[in-house]
Design an enzyme around this catalytic site. Sequence first.
Site, PDB file in Angstrom:
ATOM      1  N   HIS A  23      45.880  53.627  38.171  1.00  0.00           N
ATOM      2  CA  HIS A  23      45.953  52.205  37.651  1.00  0.00           C
ATOM      3  C   HIS A  23      47.489  52.143  36.494  1.00  0.00           C
ATOM      4  CE1 HIS A  23      41.521  51.627  38.396  1.00  0.00           C
ATOM      5  NE2 HIS A  23      42.103  50.862  39.138  1.00  0.00           N
ATOM      6  N   LYS A  47      28.197  42.992  40.765  1.00  0.00           N
ATOM      7  CA  LYS A  47      28.413  44.427  41.040  1.00  0.00           C
ATOM      8  C   LYS A  47      28.030  45.223  39.879  1.00  0.00           C
ATOM      9  CE  LYS A  47      32.600  46.995  42.357  1.00  0.00           C
ATOM     10  NZ  LYS A  47      34.090  46.892  42.536  1.00  0.00           N
ATOM     11  N   ARG A  96      47.413  52.969  48.027  1.00  0.00           N
ATOM     12  CA  ARG A  96      47.318  54.459  48.069  1.00  0.00           C
ATOM     13  C   ARG A  96      47.478  55.089  49.450  1.00  0.00           C
ATOM     14  NH1 ARG A  96      41.537  53.861  45.318  1.00  0.00           N
ATOM     15  NH2 ARG A  96      41.425  52.323  46.978  1.00  0.00           N
ATOM     16  N   SER A 133      38.370  54.776  40.809  1.00  0.00           N
ATOM     17  CA  SER A 133      37.387  54.827  39.766  1.00  0.00           C
ATOM     18  C   SER A 133      36.039  55.296  40.252  1.00  0.00           C
ATOM     19  CB  SER A 133      37.318  53.557  39.197  1.00  0.00           C
ATOM     20  OG  SER A 133      38.564  52.964  38.449  1.00  0.00           O
TER      21      SER A 133
HETATM   22  O1  PNS Z   1      39.510  46.931  41.629  1.00  0.00           O
HETATM   23  P1  PNS Z   1      38.917  46.205  42.719  1.00  0.00           P
HETATM   24  O2  PNS Z   1      37.470  46.006  42.520  1.00  0.00           O
HETATM   25  O3  PNS Z   1      39.459  46.596  44.067  1.00  0.00           O
HETATM   26  O4  PNS Z   1      39.655  44.739  42.464  1.00  0.00           O
HETATM   27  C1  PNS Z   1      39.581  43.537  43.619  1.00  0.00           C
HETATM   28  C2  PNS Z   1      39.944  42.423  43.045  1.00  0.00           C
HETATM   29  C3  PNS Z   1      39.260  42.076  41.608  1.00  0.00           C
HETATM   30  C4  PNS Z   1      41.546  42.439  42.853  1.00  0.00           C
HETATM   31  C5  PNS Z   1      39.563  41.475  44.230  1.00  0.00           C
HETATM   32  O5  PNS Z   1      38.075  41.396  44.512  1.00  0.00           O
HETATM   33  C6  PNS Z   1      39.897  39.893  43.761  1.00  0.00           C
HETATM   34  O6  PNS Z   1      40.961  39.462  43.520  1.00  0.00           O
HETATM   35  N1  PNS Z   1      38.632  39.212  43.158  1.00  0.00           N
HETATM   36  C7  PNS Z   1      38.649  37.883  42.822  1.00  0.00           C
HETATM   37  C8  PNS Z   1      37.833  36.951  43.749  1.00  0.00           C
HETATM   38  C9  PNS Z   1      38.872  36.392  44.852  1.00  0.00           C
HETATM   39  O7  PNS Z   1      40.015  35.883  44.593  1.00  0.00           O
HETATM   40  N2  PNS Z   1      38.497  36.744  46.143  1.00  0.00           N
HETATM   41  C10 PNS Z   1      39.155  36.000  47.129  1.00  0.00           C
HETATM   42  C11 PNS Z   1      40.408  37.068  47.622  1.00  0.00           C
HETATM   43  S1  PNS Z   1      41.229  36.501  49.026  1.00  0.00           S
END
Ligand code: PNS
Length: 187
Positions: A23, A47, A96, A133
Amino acid sequence: MRMSSVIRRAVCPGSFDPVTNGHLDIIGRAANLYDELVVAVLINKSKSSLFTVDERIAMLTDVTAEYGNVRVDSFHGLLVDYCRANQIPVVVKGLRAVSDFDYELQMAQMNRGLAGVDTLFMPTNPEYSFLASSLVKEIATYGGDVTSLLPDAVHKQLLSRLAERAQHERAQHVDSSTTSAERSEQP
Ligand code: PNS
């Protein structure tokens, strides 16, 4: 030198449970590309996480302190709503491997369609292409060495949280075996 007075702002969203060197690699490189980079921690009540949102924010604030233009925040709901409310036109995501691409592309296209928010994909440093993570937590839980994968302060907090959790689980186990022993003693 840039003559425009428009602030170029981007967001780097994620769970950061906890923040890893992977990150940080993306955050540091993105911070060089924008005037202001917001690292936004998703508040996701459905979660289960090892660290609270406040703890994750504190760790991120600590490890990004060297970048004068990085700010840490949290958000819930849709990322595009957060972007709209904070005048952020760009999301930065680390890629990644090809396996990340399908889902990330789908989200990027959806976010662009929903609110015109663009996504910048940044290939991670190959040194971190396997890093997640969730894997770090699993390896550390079973005693594997994750020293090189996390900032020092985060590594210490991870080990201490896992030790607390293990102690809690042992106490619960003793509790439940005492209770069942007591039950079996009943005439
Ligand atoms: O570290 P992560 O858990 O892979 O991050 C995922 C994240 C937070 C970037 C993604 O789940 C997100 O943007 N969630 C917010 C909800 C949202 O906007 N959902 C629609 C996506 S098109």
